[in-house]
Design a protein around this motif. Structure first.
Motif, PDB file in Angstrom:
ATOM      1  N   UNK A 137      -7.461   9.868   1.443  1.00 16.02           N
ATOM      2  CA  UNK A 137      -7.084   9.185   0.202  1.00 16.02           C
ATOM      3  C   UNK A 137      -5.781   8.406   0.422  1.00 16.02           C
ATOM      4  N   UNK A 138      -5.618   7.328  -0.315  1.00 15.13           N
ATOM      5  CA  UNK A 138      -4.512   6.400  -0.093  1.00 15.13           C
ATOM      6  C   UNK A 138      -3.152   7.083  -0.038  1.00 15.13           C
ATOM      7  N   UNK A 139      -2.834   7.912  -1.016  1.00 10.75           N
ATOM      8  CA  UNK A 139      -1.512   8.531  -1.056  1.00 10.75           C
ATOM      9  C   UNK A 139      -1.309   9.482   0.125  1.00 10.75           C
ATOM     10  N   UNK A 140      -2.335  10.253   0.478  1.00 14.10           N
ATOM     11  CA  UNK A 140      -2.226  11.152   1.628  1.00 14.10           C
ATOM     12  C   UNK A 140      -2.032  10.356   2.909  1.00 14.10           C
ATOM     13  N   UNK A 141      -2.791   9.276   3.080  1.00 15.87           N
ATOM     14  CA  UNK A 141      -2.686   8.462   4.292  1.00 15.87           C
ATOM     15  C   UNK A 141      -1.275   7.878   4.422  1.00 15.87           C
ATOM     16  N   UNK A 142      -0.751   7.356   3.325  1.00 16.80           N
ATOM     17  CA  UNK A 142       0.585   6.771   3.371  1.00 16.80           C
ATOM     18  C   UNK A 142       1.649   7.839   3.616  1.00 16.80           C
ATOM     19  N   UNK A 143       1.520   9.004   2.988  1.00 17.19           N
ATOM     20  CA  UNK A 143       2.509  10.073   3.196  1.00 17.19           C
ATOM     21  C   UNK A 143       2.473  10.586   4.634  1.00 17.19           C
ATOM     22  N   UNK A 144       1.280  10.744   5.194  1.00 18.78           N
ATOM     23  CA  UNK A 144       1.156  11.160   6.591  1.00 18.78           C
ATOM     24  C   UNK A 144       1.793  10.102   7.493  1.00 18.78           C
ATOM     25  N   UNK A 145       1.497   8.829   7.225  1.00 17.61           N
ATOM     26  CA  UNK A 145       2.036   7.755   8.062  1.00 17.61           C
ATOM     27  C   UNK A 145       3.553   7.679   7.970  1.00 17.61           C
ATOM     28  N   UNK A 146       4.083   7.693   6.776  1.00 20.13           N
ATOM     29  CA  UNK A 146       5.524   7.516   6.607  1.00 20.13           C
ATOM     30  C   UNK A 146       6.316   8.724   7.089  1.00 20.13           C
ATOM     31  N   UNK A 147       5.785   9.937   6.872  1.00 18.31           N
ATOM     32  CA  UNK A 147       6.544  11.123   7.285  1.00 18.31           C
ATOM     33  C   UNK A 147       6.290  11.476   8.756  1.00 18.31           C
ATOM     34  N   UNK A 148       5.014  11.597   9.135  1.00 22.91           N
ATOM     35  CA  UNK A 148       4.691  12.080  10.476  1.00 22.91           C
ATOM     36  C   UNK A 148       4.752  10.988  11.545  1.00 22.91           C
ATOM     37  N   UNK A 149       4.488   9.751  11.178  1.00 22.34           N
ATOM     38  CA  UNK A 149       4.508   8.685  12.177  1.00 22.34           C
ATOM     39  C   UNK A 149       5.845   7.955  12.217  1.00 22.34           C
ATOM     40  N   UNK A 150       6.439   7.714  11.056  1.00 20.75           N
ATOM     41  CA  UNK A 150       7.712   6.993  11.028  1.00 20.75           C
ATOM     42  C   UNK A 150       8.902   7.935  11.000  1.00 20.75           C
ATOM     43  N   UNK A 151       8.660   9.213  10.714  1.00 21.36           N
ATOM     44  CA  UNK A 151       9.739  10.189  10.724  1.00 21.36           C
ATOM     45  C   UNK A 151      10.655  10.121   9.515  1.00 21.36           C
ATOM     46  N   UNK A 152      10.181   9.532   8.419  1.00 24.07           N
ATOM     47  CA  UNK A 152      11.013   9.461   7.223  1.00 24.07           C
ATOM     48  C   UNK A 152      11.036  10.814   6.511  1.00 24.07           C
ATOM     49  N   UNK A 153      12.161  11.175   5.926  1.00 25.16           N
ATOM     50  CA  UNK A 153      12.209  12.409   5.141  1.00 25.16           C
ATOM     51  C   UNK A 153      11.353  12.258   3.875  1.00 25.16           C
ATOM     52  N   UNK A 154      10.943  13.387   3.317  1.00 35.10           N
ATOM     53  CA  UNK A 154      10.050  13.359   2.156  1.00 35.10           C
ATOM     54  C   UNK A 154      10.670  12.620   0.968  1.00 35.10           C
ATOM     55  N   UNK A 155      11.975  12.654   0.818  1.00 37.36           N
ATOM     56  CA  UNK A 155      12.621  11.944  -0.292  1.00 37.36           C
ATOM     57  C   UNK A 155      12.397  10.440  -0.167  1.00 37.36           C
ATOM     58  N   UNK A 156      12.501   9.908   1.049  1.00 38.43           N
ATOM     59  CA  UNK A 156      12.279   8.471   1.249  1.00 38.43           C
ATOM     60  C   UNK A 156      10.793   8.127   1.136  1.00 38.43           C
ATOM     61  N   UNK A 157       9.932   9.041   1.586  1.00 39.61           N
ATOM     62  CA  UNK A 157       8.490   8.833   1.424  1.00 39.61           C
ATOM     63  C   UNK A 157       8.167   8.748  -0.063  1.00 39.61           C
ATOM     64  N   UNK A 158       8.748   9.656  -0.854  1.00 37.94           N
ATOM     65  CA  UNK A 158       8.507   9.667  -2.302  1.00 37.94           C
ATOM     66  C   UNK A 158       8.966   8.357  -2.938  1.00 37.94           C
ATOM     67  N   UNK A 159      10.077   7.814  -2.469  1.00 38.65           N
ATOM     68  CA  UNK A 159      10.566   6.551  -3.019  1.00 38.65           C
ATOM     69  C   UNK A 159       9.588   5.408  -2.716  1.00 38.65           C
ATOM     70  N   UNK A 160       8.927   5.480  -1.566  1.00 38.74           N
ATOM     71  CA  UNK A 160       7.977   4.432  -1.193  1.00 38.74           C
ATOM     72  C   UNK A 160       6.657   4.543  -1.953  1.00 38.74           C
ATOM     73  N   UNK A 161       6.128   5.769  -2.062  1.00 37.55           N
ATOM     74  CA  UNK A 161       4.792   5.928  -2.645  1.00 37.55           C
ATOM     75  C   UNK A 161       4.833   6.277  -4.123  1.00 37.55           C
ATOM     76  N   UNK A 162       6.011   6.641  -4.619  1.00 39.29           N
ATOM     77  CA  UNK A 162       6.127   7.051  -6.014  1.00 39.29           C
ATOM     78  C   UNK A 162       5.956   8.549  -6.141  1.00 39.29           C
ATOM     79  N   UNK A 163       6.699   9.147  -7.023  1.00 42.55           N
ATOM     80  CA  UNK A 163       6.598  10.583  -7.233  1.00 42.55           C
ATOM     81  C   UNK A 163       7.828  11.298  -6.708  1.00 42.55           C
ATOM     82  N   UNK A 164       7.713  12.602  -6.614  1.00 44.83           N
ATOM     83  CA  UNK A 164       8.831  13.433  -6.187  1.00 44.83           C
ATOM     84  C   UNK A 164       8.722  13.746  -4.700  1.00 44.83           C
TER      85      UNK A 164
END
Length: 186
Positions: free
Chosen positions: A115-142
């Motif tokens: 699903x779109x949000x899972x794919x983006x969160x996996x990409x931004x956190x696991x591939x780009x190494x961004x912390x979850x707070x920055x991932x949340x800012x990109x995809x929306x949510x907490x």
């Protein structure tokens, strides 16, 4: 008296962060459009780089640009007509070679199927190494929701990769041991 040093040359930024941005692009827009999204990301970044405030997190800034370029690509793709040849009779992929494909290709297909949000969160956190707070800012949510979406995405990938239906760890031993390396471009 020390000389004030400006930002590092843009080519160093590309060398340092280019592979991570490419991994994000592959995961978010797919391997076919990843090179174009990567190029668009760095063209936009080149124009904006002189205005980047000192001390900024350059990787997060680049991933944000890649995220926006991916959204642009997604919107453009939805407006384009999709040419099709003869439809397959048995519901298989057109042009697919019979038998199992490359497991690396299967991995990217599994990432694309999330699903779109899972794919983006996996990409931004696991591939780009961004912390979850920055991932949340990109995809929306907490940050907690981003952490959960990334976790659910990884869990879905492990389920997709299960070679043995009784093995809930996902994939063969070789696949499990190299999945993170492949996602990270190693």
């Amino acid at each position: 008296m020390r000389a004030v040093q400006g930002p590092e040359p843009f080519e160093v930024v590309v060398r340092r962060h280019g592979p991570a941005v490419l991994r994000v692009c592959r995961a978010v827009v797919g391997p076919d459009a990843a090179d174009d999204a990567w190029s668009e990301t760095f063209l936009a970044a080149l124009r904006a780089y002189p205005r980047l405030p000192p001390g900024s997190d350059v990787r997060a800034w680049l991933v944000t640009i890649a995220h926006r370029k991916a959204l642009d690509d997604h919107r453009a793709r939805r407006r384009r007509p999709v040419p099709v040849g003869a439809l397959p009779e048995e519901g298989g992929r057109a042009g697919a070679v019979p038998g199992p494909g490359s497991w690396r290709e299967d991995l990217w297909e599994a990432v694309a199927a999330l699903p779109d949000k899972q794919r983006r969160c996996v990409a931004y956190h696991h591939l780009a190494g961004l912390p979850h707070a920055e991932v949340a800012a990109l995809v929306g949510g907490t940050p907690e929701a981003a952490r959960r979406a990334a976790s659910d995405g990884v869990r879905a990938l492990r389920r997709t990769w299960t070679a043995d239906p009784d093995d809930d760890r996902g994939g063969t031993h070789e696949q499990r041991s190299t999945t993170q390396g492949v996602l990270r471009g190693r």
